[in-house]
Design a protein around this motif. Structure first.
Motif, PDB file in Angstrom:
ATOM      1  N   PHE A   1       3.862   6.282   1.917  1.00 10.28           N
ATOM      2  CA  PHE A   1       3.652   4.977   2.613  1.00 10.28           C
ATOM      3  C   PHE A   1       2.620   4.933   3.622  1.00 10.28           C
ATOM      4  CE2 PHE A   1       7.922   4.421   1.292  1.00 10.28           C
ATOM      5  CZ  PHE A   1       8.396   3.397   1.326  1.00 10.28           C
ATOM      6  N   ARG A   2       1.570   3.919   2.988  1.00  9.93           N
ATOM      7  CA  ARG A   2       0.371   3.770   3.844  1.00  9.93           C
ATOM      8  C   ARG A   2       0.481   2.542   4.892  1.00  9.93           C
ATOM      9  NH1 ARG A   2      -2.494   4.863  -0.936  1.00  9.93           N
ATOM     10  NH2 ARG A   2      -2.744   6.914  -1.335  1.00  9.93           N
TER      11      ARG A   2
ATOM     12  N   THR B   1       4.270   4.429  11.296  1.00  5.99           N
ATOM     13  CA  THR B   1       5.603   4.564  11.751  1.00  5.99           C
ATOM     14  C   THR B   1       6.413   3.511  10.988  1.00  5.99           C
ATOM     15  OG1 THR B   1       4.760   4.761  13.772  1.00  5.99           O
ATOM     16  CG2 THR B   1       6.903   4.146  13.766  1.00  5.99           C
ATOM     17  N   LEU B   2       7.479   3.714  10.358  1.00  7.05           N
ATOM     18  CA  LEU B   2       8.161   2.986   9.369  1.00  7.05           C
ATOM     19  C   LEU B   2       9.316   2.324  10.031  1.00  7.05           C
ATOM     20  CD1 LEU B   2       8.182   4.990   5.915  1.00  7.05           C
ATOM     21  CD2 LEU B   2       6.625   3.219   6.624  1.00  7.05           C
ATOM     22  N   THR B   3       9.328   1.238  10.097  1.00  6.38           N
ATOM     23  CA  THR B   3      10.542   0.439  10.917  1.00  6.38           C
ATOM     24  C   THR B   3      11.584   0.028   9.727  1.00  6.38           C
ATOM     25  OG1 THR B   3       9.422  -1.849  10.737  1.00  6.38           O
ATOM     26  CG2 THR B   3       9.272  -0.260  12.769  1.00  6.38           C
ATOM     27  N   GLN B   4      11.314  -0.411   8.550  1.00  9.17           N
ATOM     28  CA  GLN B   4      12.086  -0.971   7.633  1.00  9.17           C
ATOM     29  C   GLN B   4      12.650   0.086   6.423  1.00  9.17           C
ATOM     30  OE1 GLN B   4      10.310  -4.785   5.991  1.00  9.17           O
ATOM     31  NE2 GLN B   4       8.513  -3.968   7.501  1.00  9.17           N
TER      32      GLN B   4
ATOM     33  N   SER C   1       9.091  14.227  -2.983  1.00 13.01           N
ATOM     34  CA  SER C   1       8.292  14.584  -1.619  1.00 13.01           C
ATOM     35  C   SER C   1       8.085  13.043  -0.949  1.00 13.01           C
ATOM     36  CB  SER C   1       7.049  15.287  -1.973  1.00 13.01           C
ATOM     37  OG  SER C   1       6.303  14.330  -2.595  1.00 13.01           O
ATOM     38  N   PHE C   2       8.283  12.912   0.422  1.00 13.84           N
ATOM     39  CA  PHE C   2       7.991  11.477   1.135  1.00 13.84           C
ATOM     40  C   PHE C   2       7.112  11.826   1.950  1.00 13.84           C
ATOM     41  CE2 PHE C   2       9.466   8.775   4.395  1.00 13.84           C
ATOM     42  CZ  PHE C   2       9.424   7.594   3.978  1.00 13.84           C
ATOM     43  N   ASN C   3       6.104  11.076   2.403  1.00 12.12           N
ATOM     44  CA  ASN C   3       5.386  11.071   3.507  1.00 12.12           C
ATOM     45  C   ASN C   3       4.916   9.757   4.078  1.00 12.12           C
ATOM     46  OD1 ASN C   3       4.636  13.938   4.245  1.00 12.12           O
ATOM     47  ND2 ASN C   3       4.033  13.960   2.102  1.00 12.12           N
TER      48      ASN C   3
ATOM     49  N   ASN D   1       0.829  -0.943   0.058  1.00 12.36           N
ATOM     50  CA  ASN D   1       0.127  -0.060  -0.135  1.00 12.36           C
ATOM     51  C   ASN D   1       0.885   1.301   0.009  1.00 12.36           C
ATOM     52  OD1 ASN D   1      -1.911   1.630   0.153  1.00 12.36           O
ATOM     53  ND2 ASN D   1      -3.068   0.938   1.871  1.00 12.36           N
ATOM     54  N   ILE D   2       1.427   1.481  -1.327  1.00 15.19           N
ATOM     55  CA  ILE D   2       2.366   2.590  -1.240  1.00 15.19           C
ATOM     56  C   ILE D   2       1.975   3.438  -2.715  1.00 15.19           C
ATOM     57  CG2 ILE D   2       4.710   3.577  -1.626  1.00 15.19           C
ATOM     58  CD1 ILE D   2       5.944   0.775  -0.535  1.00 15.19           C
ATOM     59  N   TYR D   3       1.788   4.694  -2.291  1.00 20.33           N
ATOM     60  CA  TYR D   3       1.505   5.782  -3.297  1.00 20.33           C
ATOM     61  C   TYR D   3       2.633   6.311  -3.948  1.00 20.33           C
ATOM     62  CZ  TYR D   3      -0.089   9.735  -6.042  1.00 20.33           C
ATOM     63  OH  TYR D   3      -0.594  10.897  -6.833  1.00 20.33           O
TER      64      TYR D   3
END
Length: 287
Positions: A142-143, A117-120, A111-113, A99-101
């Motif tokens: 990143f969703r 919470t991202l762990t990897q 542009s990054f959003n 689930n990534i746009y």
């Protein structure tokens, strides 16, 4: 398996790689015709074109479900090898799409959003990966918490995500403990084609993985036609049924009467957006 389930005979012998070409057969199940393609065995290095492996894998990419026929007496070697070959050509088994746009742009940098919470992955890692692919302007959102490999899949964009059933054959040649262990693994079914064991359960699982529904039609004042079902994907609406019957039907649609598990009472008057369920009966009323 093909010879047992369909009226087509596929050669089977005690040596490996008996099938040399793709042999089609049709399983008739719950009113649907499911096409089964018996493909030649895949060897190590098939993704690079060994043993005509590229052609075999190309057919697998267009399928709805992959059935991986494994020898229960061989242990885990076969399964790991086949998974590796399919992974290397971009077939992802039993995984959902990350689930990534992601959208490349003409300018404006990266542009990054992220909404979780991202762990990897980190912003720096994402930029590095994009630079590797010569992408310097893009929007990334990143969703869900995805790995770098999954992000690369999204960039490349030609990955196929499909369900896979691991079918262990020849269970009559191994111990009961081993059969039990294999049967409890996720996405696995144990069968014996020689002794015709557990084949009906395999068909049930196959139907579940295909996610199909049968819809029956009914004319006014007549009994429903149970001989000819309309086969649709799970989550199909009345509008999908209309398009399947005739493309002009949706524009002349007034309302539909539906009998079955998708309604609160039978028959129920419904509109185009009503979701159909398995073995519902529908009568369409035109303007």
């Amino acid at each position: 398996f093909l010879s047992l389930m369909t009226s087509t005979a596929s050669e089977a012998a005690s040596y490996e790689f008996t099938t040399l070409t793709c042999i089609p057969g049709v399983i008739e199940y719950k009113g649907a015709n499911i096409q089964l393609l018996d493909l030649p065995g895949i060897i190590e290095g098939a993704a690079q074109g060994k043993g005509r492996g590229r052609q075999v894998i190309a057919v697998a990419r267009t399928a709805d479900v992959v059935i991986m026929m494994l020898d229960a007496t061989k242990g885990e070697v076969q399964r790991a090898l086949l998974e590796k070959e399919l992974e290397s050509v971009g077939i992802r088994l039993n995984k959902s799409k990350p689930n990534i746009y992601f959208k490349p742009k003409k300018g404006g940098g990266i542009s990054f959003n992220s909404t979780v919470t991202l762990t990897q992955c980190s912003e720096k890692l994402v930029q590095l990966i994009l630079h590797e692919y010569k992408i310097f302007n893009a929007e990334v959102l990143f969703r869900e918490d995805c790995s770098p490999d999954e992000f690369i899949d999204v960039i490349v964009g030609n990955r196929v995500y499909m369900p896979c059933l691991y079918v262990y054959n020849k269970i009559d040649q191994i111990s009961m403990e081993e059969v039990d262990r294999l049967a409890r693994r996720p996405h696995s079914v144990v069968i014996s084609c020689g002794m015709k064991l557990n084949l009906d359960y395999l068909l049930e699982k196959l139907w579940e993985y295909l996610a199909l529904t049968c819809i029956y039609t009914k004319k006014r004042g007549q009994r429903p036609d149970f001989t000819d079902a309309i086969i649709l994907r799970k989550g199909a609406s009345v509008e999908h049924v209309c398009h399947r019957i005739h493309r002009s039907l949706a524009s002349q649609f007034k309302y539909a009467l539906v009998w079955g598990t998708s309604t609160k009472y039978s028959p129920q008057r419904v509109g185009l957006t009503h979701m159909m369920e398995h073995e519902d009966v529908i009568q369409i009323v035109k303007k």
